[in-house]
Design a protein around this motif. Structure first.
Motif, PDB file in Angstrom:
ATOM      1  N   GLU A  67      -4.879  -3.835  -6.903  1.00 10.53           N
ATOM      2  CA  GLU A  67      -6.000  -3.496  -7.773  1.00 10.53           C
ATOM      3  C   GLU A  67      -5.620  -3.826  -9.210  1.00 10.53           C
ATOM      4  OE1 GLU A  67      -6.802   0.632  -6.961  1.00 10.53           O
ATOM      5  OE2 GLU A  67      -6.597   0.253  -4.810  1.00 10.53           O
ATOM      6  N   THR A 102      -9.848  -6.819  -7.401  1.00 10.86           N
ATOM      7  CA  THR A 102      -9.116  -6.552  -6.162  1.00 10.86           C
ATOM      8  C   THR A 102      -8.629  -7.820  -5.492  1.00 10.86           C
ATOM      9  OG1 THR A 102     -11.138  -5.258  -5.729  1.00 10.86           O
ATOM     10  CG2 THR A 102      -9.294  -4.847  -4.330  1.00 10.86           C
ATOM     11  N   GLY A 126      -2.912  -4.708  -0.442  1.00  9.99           N
ATOM     12  CA  GLY A 126      -4.021  -4.861  -1.363  1.00  9.99           C
ATOM     13  C   GLY A 126      -3.565  -4.512  -2.767  1.00  9.99           C
ATOM     14  N   SER A 184      -4.803 -11.092   2.685  1.00  9.29           N
ATOM     15  CA  SER A 184      -5.691 -12.158   2.225  1.00  9.29           C
ATOM     16  C   SER A 184      -4.879 -13.410   1.901  1.00  9.29           C
ATOM     17  CB  SER A 184      -6.455 -11.703   0.979  1.00  9.29           C
ATOM     18  OG  SER A 184      -5.564 -11.476  -0.085  1.00  9.29           O
ATOM     19  N   GLU A 217      -7.478  -8.446  -1.792  1.00  3.58           N
ATOM     20  CA  GLU A 217      -7.539  -7.720  -0.524  1.00  3.58           C
ATOM     21  C   GLU A 217      -6.238  -7.788   0.253  1.00  3.58           C
ATOM     22  OE1 GLU A 217     -10.103  -5.815   0.371  1.00  3.58           O
ATOM     23  OE2 GLU A 217     -11.236  -6.413  -1.403  1.00  3.58           O
ATOM     24  N   GLU A 218      -5.978  -6.743   1.033  1.00  8.40           N
ATOM     25  CA  GLU A 218      -4.854  -6.729   1.963  1.00  8.40           C
ATOM     26  C   GLU A 218      -5.017  -7.870   2.962  1.00  8.40           C
ATOM     27  OE1 GLU A 218      -3.659  -3.919   5.674  1.00  8.40           O
ATOM     28  OE2 GLU A 218      -3.890  -2.892   3.759  1.00  8.40           O
ATOM     29  N   TYR A 242       3.787  -4.005   5.464  1.00  9.86           N
ATOM     30  CA  TYR A 242       3.768  -5.133   4.529  1.00  9.86           C
ATOM     31  C   TYR A 242       5.105  -5.874   4.492  1.00  9.86           C
ATOM     32  CZ  TYR A 242      -0.253  -2.394   3.252  1.00  9.86           C
ATOM     33  OH  TYR A 242      -1.423  -1.680   3.305  1.00  9.86           O
ATOM     34  N   SER A 268      -1.414  -0.629  -6.404  1.00 10.71           N
ATOM     35  CA  SER A 268      -1.760  -0.827  -4.999  1.00 10.71           C
ATOM     36  C   SER A 268      -2.112   0.522  -4.396  1.00 10.71           C
ATOM     37  CB  SER A 268      -0.583  -1.445  -4.240  1.00 10.71           C
ATOM     38  OG  SER A 268      -0.897  -1.550  -2.864  1.00 10.71           O
TER      39      SER A 268
END
Length: 151
Positions: free
Chosen positions: A38, A76, A36, A81, A78-79, A26, A13
């Motif tokens: 990765e 990815t 997010g 999401s 996404e943050e 978060y 992340s």
């Protein structure tokens, strides 16, 4: 015939490093949105991804914060999401709910699974239902652990 050993997916992340503190935004002390993520080394045969986030240090046993499946394969997530189909967490909601330990520092494990199918599960299914459905279909997996102490 030997079962295929899942490929190791490198999960990270940009919000925090493995073994480090998850930023407040978060968590329940902040915006309570997913960080997010990765993914690197996703198998080419991946049809869908599944995600599970849980706290093994919860007083009542492992606590599920987030589960989702049938996420399109991507490098990815996404943050903030809501990709794929969302399951029911242990708060009883069908969304991401971040770290919120009652006391002390807890570990939070984000796990990603690369699957060779899409799961035939309705929204709101439980962790146990998701794990049973993905059994024998995991072709890759990865894990990222972060820490959090409530303010």
């Amino acid at each position: 015939m030997e079962p295929v050993k899942p490929v190791k997916i490198h999960l990270k992340s940009s919000a925090f490093d493995a073994g480090e503190t998850i930023p407040e935004q978060y968590t329940c002390d902040g915006d309570d949105v997913n960080p997010g993520l990765e993914l690197d080394n996703i198998p080419a045969a991946t049809v869908s991804l599944a995600i599970l986030m849980e706290d093994p240090d919860a007083p009542s046993g492992t606590w599920t914060h987030w589960l989702a499946w049938n996420i399109p394969p991507s490098q990815t997530i996404e943050e903030n999401s809501a990709e794929g189909v969302l399951g029911k967490n242990d708060f009883g909601t069908i969304l991401y709910q971040g770290p919120c330990p009652p006391m002390g520092t807890h570990r939070y494990f984000f796990r990603v699974y690369a699957l060779d199918i899409k799961l035939d599960l309705p929204a709101g299914s439980t962790r146990e239902q998701m794990l049973k459905a993905l059994e024998f279909h995991v072709i890759g997996s990865g894990e990222l652990m972060g820490l959090y102490s409530k303010k």
